[in-house]
Design a protein around this motif. Structure first.
Motif, mmCIF file in Angstrom:
data_model
loop_
_atom_site.group_PDB
_atom_site.id
_atom_site.type_symbol
_atom_site.label_atom_id
_atom_site.label_comp_id
_atom_site.label_asym_id
_atom_site.label_seq_id
_atom_site.Cartn_x
_atom_site.Cartn_y
_atom_site.Cartn_z
ATOM 1 N N LYS A 9 0.830 -1.213 0.000
ATOM 2 C CA LYS A 9 0.000 0.000 0.000
ATOM 3 C C LYS A 9 0.864 1.262 0.000
ATOM 4 N N GLU A 10 1.904 1.229 0.816
ATOM 5 C CA GLU A 10 2.805 2.381 0.862
ATOM 6 C C GLU A 10 3.503 2.588 -0.492
ATOM 7 N N ASN A 11 3.870 1.458 -1.097
ATOM 8 C CA ASN A 11 4.510 1.524 -2.409
ATOM 9 C C ASN A 11 3.563 2.108 -3.462
ATOM 10 N N GLN A 12 2.270 1.701 -3.378
ATOM 11 C CA GLN A 12 1.276 2.222 -4.319
ATOM 12 C C GLN A 12 1.075 3.732 -4.152
ATOM 13 N N LYS A 13 1.044 4.175 -2.884
ATOM 14 C CA LYS A 13 0.888 5.612 -2.616
ATOM 15 C C LYS A 13 2.073 6.405 -3.150
ATOM 16 N N LEU A 14 3.276 5.823 -2.961
ATOM 17 C CA LEU A 14 4.475 6.498 -3.453
ATOM 18 C C LEU A 14 4.464 6.570 -4.975
ATOM 19 N N ARG A 15 4.003 5.474 -5.616
ATOM 20 C CA ARG A 15 3.912 5.474 -7.075
ATOM 21 C C ARG A 15 2.948 6.566 -7.561
ATOM 22 N N GLU A 16 1.806 6.679 -6.882
ATOM 23 C CA GLU A 16 0.823 7.703 -7.255
ATOM 24 C C GLU A 16 1.381 9.111 -7.059
ATOM 25 N N LYS A 17 2.131 9.273 -5.966
ATOM 26 C CA LYS A 17 2.729 10.588 -5.689
ATOM 27 C C LYS A 17 3.769 10.933 -6.763
ATOM 28 N N VAL A 18 4.594 9.929 -7.130
ATOM 29 C CA VAL A 18 5.598 10.168 -8.174
ATOM 30 C C VAL A 18 4.916 10.498 -9.504
ATOM 31 N N ALA A 19 3.854 9.765 -9.813
ATOM 32 C CA ALA A 19 3.123 10.016 -11.064
ATOM 33 C C ALA A 19 2.539 11.424 -11.067
ATOM 34 N N SER A 20 2.041 11.842 -9.892
ATOM 35 C CA SER A 20 1.488 13.196 -9.776
ATOM 36 C C SER A 20 2.569 14.243 -9.999
ATOM 37 N N PHE A 21 3.736 14.021 -9.381
ATOM 38 C CA PHE A 21 4.847 14.971 -9.554
ATOM 39 C C PHE A 21 5.307 15.017 -11.008
ATOM 40 N N GLU A 22 5.350 13.844 -11.649
ATOM 41 C CA GLU A 22 5.766 13.803 -13.050
ATOM 42 C C GLU A 22 4.781 14.559 -13.939
ATOM 43 N N SER A 23 3.499 14.393 -13.625
ATOM 44 C CA SER A 23 2.472 15.104 -14.397
ATOM 45 C C SER A 23 2.614 16.612 -14.237
ATOM 46 N N LYS A 24 2.841 17.053 -12.991
ATOM 47 C CA LYS A 24 3.012 18.486 -12.743
ATOM 48 C C LYS A 24 4.283 19.021 -13.399
ATOM 49 N N LEU A 25 5.336 18.190 -13.372
ATOM 50 C CA LEU A 25 6.581 18.601 -13.998
ATOM 51 C C LEU A 25 6.403 18.741 -15.512
ATOM 52 N N GLU A 26 5.712 17.757 -16.118
ATOM 53 C CA GLU A 26 5.462 17.828 -17.550
ATOM 54 C C GLU A 26 4.670 19.081 -17.895
ATOM 55 N N GLU A 27 3.657 19.373 -17.081
ATOM 56 C CA GLU A 27 2.821 20.553 -17.317
ATOM 57 C C GLU A 27 3.641 21.829 -17.159
ATOM 58 N N ALA A 28 4.509 21.870 -16.141
ATOM 59 C CA ALA A 28 5.344 23.056 -15.925
ATOM 60 C C ALA A 28 6.331 23.247 -17.064
ATOM 61 N N LEU A 29 6.926 22.141 -17.537
ATOM 62 C CA LEU A 29 7.855 22.234 -18.654
ATOM 63 C C LEU A 29 7.145 22.693 -19.926
ATOM 64 N N ALA A 30 5.936 22.209 -20.133
ATOM 65 C CA ALA A 30 5.159 22.630 -21.300
ATOM 66 C C ALA A 30 4.846 24.121 -21.223
ATOM 67 N N TRP A 31 4.453 24.565 -20.054
ATOM 68 C CA TRP A 31 4.140 25.982 -19.857
ATOM 69 C C TRP A 31 5.391 26.839 -20.068
ATOM 70 N N ASN A 32 6.535 26.358 -19.597
ATOM 71 C CA ASN A 32 7.791 27.072 -19.792
ATOM 72 C C ASN A 32 8.147 27.160 -21.282
ATOM 73 N N ALA A 33 7.901 26.070 -22.017
ATOM 74 C CA ALA A 33 8.181 26.080 -23.454
ATOM 75 C C ALA A 33 7.312 27.094 -24.168
ATOM 76 N N GLN A 34 6.049 27.200 -23.754
ATOM 77 C CA GLN A 34 5.154 28.178 -24.363
ATOM 78 C C GLN A 34 5.608 29.600 -24.073
ATOM 79 N N LEU A 35 6.042 29.838 -22.834
ATOM 80 C CA LEU A 35 6.519 31.176 -22.472
ATOM 81 C C LEU A 35 7.774 31.545 -23.254
ATOM 82 N N ARG A 36 8.692 30.591 -23.410
ATOM 83 C CA ARG A 36 9.908 30.858 -24.176
ATOM 84 C C ARG A 36 9.573 31.158 -25.634
#
Length: 534
Positions: A9-36
């Motif tokens: 269960k702890e491993n599953q929660k960590l996986r979900e948290k990592v996936a969430s961070f990756e999604s936010k990172l992808e979104e932030a990088l996309a937004w940065n590319a648009q600004l550039r």
């Protein structure tokens, strides 16, 4: 719960948290590319600019659709280069044909018209030989004119002690207690509102000519002219504009100092310049562009201005326009822009590699742009048709493509992560589907809001130079002047000639008591068309 289950269960929660961070990172990088891209990239959204690969993008998928029966061979007068036929270069005579031309004759002095070998033998005129063509610039000149009135007196009336003095008619002055003339005022206003030269820069230019005209003097002249002459003209234009069947609307920011004690204290207070324009596809209404300054962006500003308008309003998806009691048509160019943003929202590629990668051009965003381009290409072909024929052709040729586009987009949306730009672009289009399809119902409704954006662009360019208006009076005067200038340009007039024309014709006329006189000074009137053509 066993220790293994707890670890799972702890491993599953960590996986979900990592996936969430990756999604936010992808979104932030996309937004940065648009600004550039917005800050440093090319601003053009044309297909030929977006496409940077060696192969040109086609609007159609099948090669046979590109074939056109009866397509003429390339003109031999042009130079055939890759992907297009270059227009033949204009020669010098074509470039100079619009300029006044005179001849300068280089002749021998009479004392030298004798043969050197045979002294005393006069030379016989052989003819003149062309040497070269030059373009000479005559610097701007100003002069002071003192006007005197010649008066005459009747001696018989004088003998009878009567008033018998008669003088030449005196033309009315442009402004009370001012040296301004139509030529001077038109030059000042066009320098700022057409060429974007601020008053403070003009101040030094006038000083070099020996005329100490301050920026305050120029601002006062602009405000006074607006109050006396321009605002009545704009009022008449507005009546014509509200009677149109289709209007465009847009707005942009403007900074205005000394608005009010409360707003002046705010460092980032934003006022707005609103723009309303008639449709270029509606032959039943004249070409009109009216700017209006307002200290806010509330939709109530549009409601007040458009009171009495019963037609269709073309605009972007700014919610403020929803308050207006009109029909609504959305802009395809704004919708397409969302997909263009998605092209630069790929965080896994550098900006230069985004469009060079063929795989990226197979994505949903690029497919959407190609489908929109196919529809736009047909719309361009229908530009010169009357509204009734244009509507019939739209229903026959464009409507099937429009329906296919939205059906395809509705399916494609299910494959997209909701947080990414392509999904946002798809949602933007599908949510505005009814308004985007409105142009199919009326041949007078354009597919885009480009008429308003083109009219407001000179204001945004000028704003980069003069930065702000000092007072609401100045902002209202600017709105009136931009209205006249952009309307004159839309009607094929030279703005400076038109301002000179109205400022020469209107002084001394009782147009406030006889508002019907204003029609004779509109940019589409016969007088303006005869005297002010560009």
């Amino acid at each position: 719960m066993t220790e293994v289950e707890q670890l799972r269960k702890e491993n599953q929660k960590l996986r979900e948290k990592v996936a969430s961070f990756e999604s936010k990172l992808e979104e932030a990088l996309a937004w940065n590319a648009q600004l550039r891209q917005a800050m440093y990239g090319r601003k053009s959204e044309k297909l030929r600019v977006l496409q940077t690969d060696e192969k040109e993008i086609s609007l159609f998928d099948e090669a046979e659709k590109e074939a056109k029966a009866g397509e003429p061979e390339p003109d031999v007068s042009g130079t055939v280069v890759k992907a297009h036929t270059r227009k033949p270069k204009r020669n010098r005579d074509e470039l100079l044909k619009a300029l006044p031309r005179e001849e300068e004759i280089l002749d021998l002095p009479e004392a030298e018209r004798f043969c050197d070998r045979h002294p005393g033998t006069p030379l016989v005129l052989l003819g003149k030989k062309f040497v070269r063509t030059e373009v000479r610039c005559i610097p701007q000149q100003i002069k002071v004119v003192d006007i005197y009135q010649v008066n005459y007196q009747c001696p018989a009336c004088k003998a009878e002690d009567r008033f018998g003095i008669k003088g030449a008619a005196v033309p009315p002055s442009l402004l009370p207690h001012s040296v301004a003339t139509p030529t001077l005022a038109a030059s000042i206003l066009c320098q700022k509102y057409v060429l974007a030269v601020p008053f403070y820069r003009q101040e030094s230019a006038w000083a070099k000519l020996g005329f100490p005209l301050s920026r305050t003097n120029m601002a006062n002249i602009a405000i006074a002219l607006s109050r006396y002459y321009f605002l009545p003209l704009i009022g008449h234009m507005k009546k014509e504009l509200l009677a149109a069947a289709v209007l465009h609307a847009d707005e942009t920011t403007v900074q205005v100092h000394r608005e009010s004690p409360e707003r002046s204290k705010r460092k980032k207070q934003q006022s707005y310049m609103w723009l309303y324009a008639t449709s270029p596809l509606d032959p039943g209404s004249p070409d009109i562009r009216i700017f209006e300054y307002q200290p806010g962006r509330s939709g109530e500003n549009a409601v007040r201005f458009l009171e009495g308008f019963q037609g269709i309003l073309v605009h972007d998806q700014f919610s403020g326009y929803n308050r207006t009691r009109t029909g609504h048509a959305a802009c395809w160019a704004h919708m397409r822009r969302e997909f263009v943003k998605a092209l630069y929202a790929n965080p896994k590629a550098s900006e230069k590699e985004i469009l060079r990668d063929p795989a990226n051009r197979k994505g949903i965003a690029w497919q959407a742009i190609e489908k929109i381009a196919a529809i736009s290409a047909i719309e361009t072909e229908l530009k010169e048709l009357p509204p009734e024929e244009r509507q019939a052709e739209r229903l026959a040729k464009e409507k099937p493509l429009v329906e296919d586009f939205f059906a395809w987009l509705d399916t494609a949306r299910t494959k997209l992560a909701p947080k990414f730009q392509t999904a946002k672009a798809a949602n933007y289009a599908l949510n505005a589907k009814e308004r985007l399809c409105r142009y199919l119902e009326d041949g007078r409704v354009p597919m885009t809001n480009n008429a308003a954006e083109s009219a407001i662009r000179p204001f945004t360019i000028g704003r980069k130079n003069w930065l702000f208006s000092d007072s609401p009076k100045g902002a209202k005067a600017s709105a009136a002047i931009y209205s006249l200038i952009e309307t004159s340009k839309a009607n094929g007039l030279d703005p400076e000639k038109y301002l000179r024309y109205v400022l020469s014709e209107m002084p001394g006329k009782h147009f406030k008591d006889n508002p019907e006189m204003l029609e004779g000074w509109m940019p589409w009137s016969k007088g303006a068309q005869d005297n002010c053509k560009a």
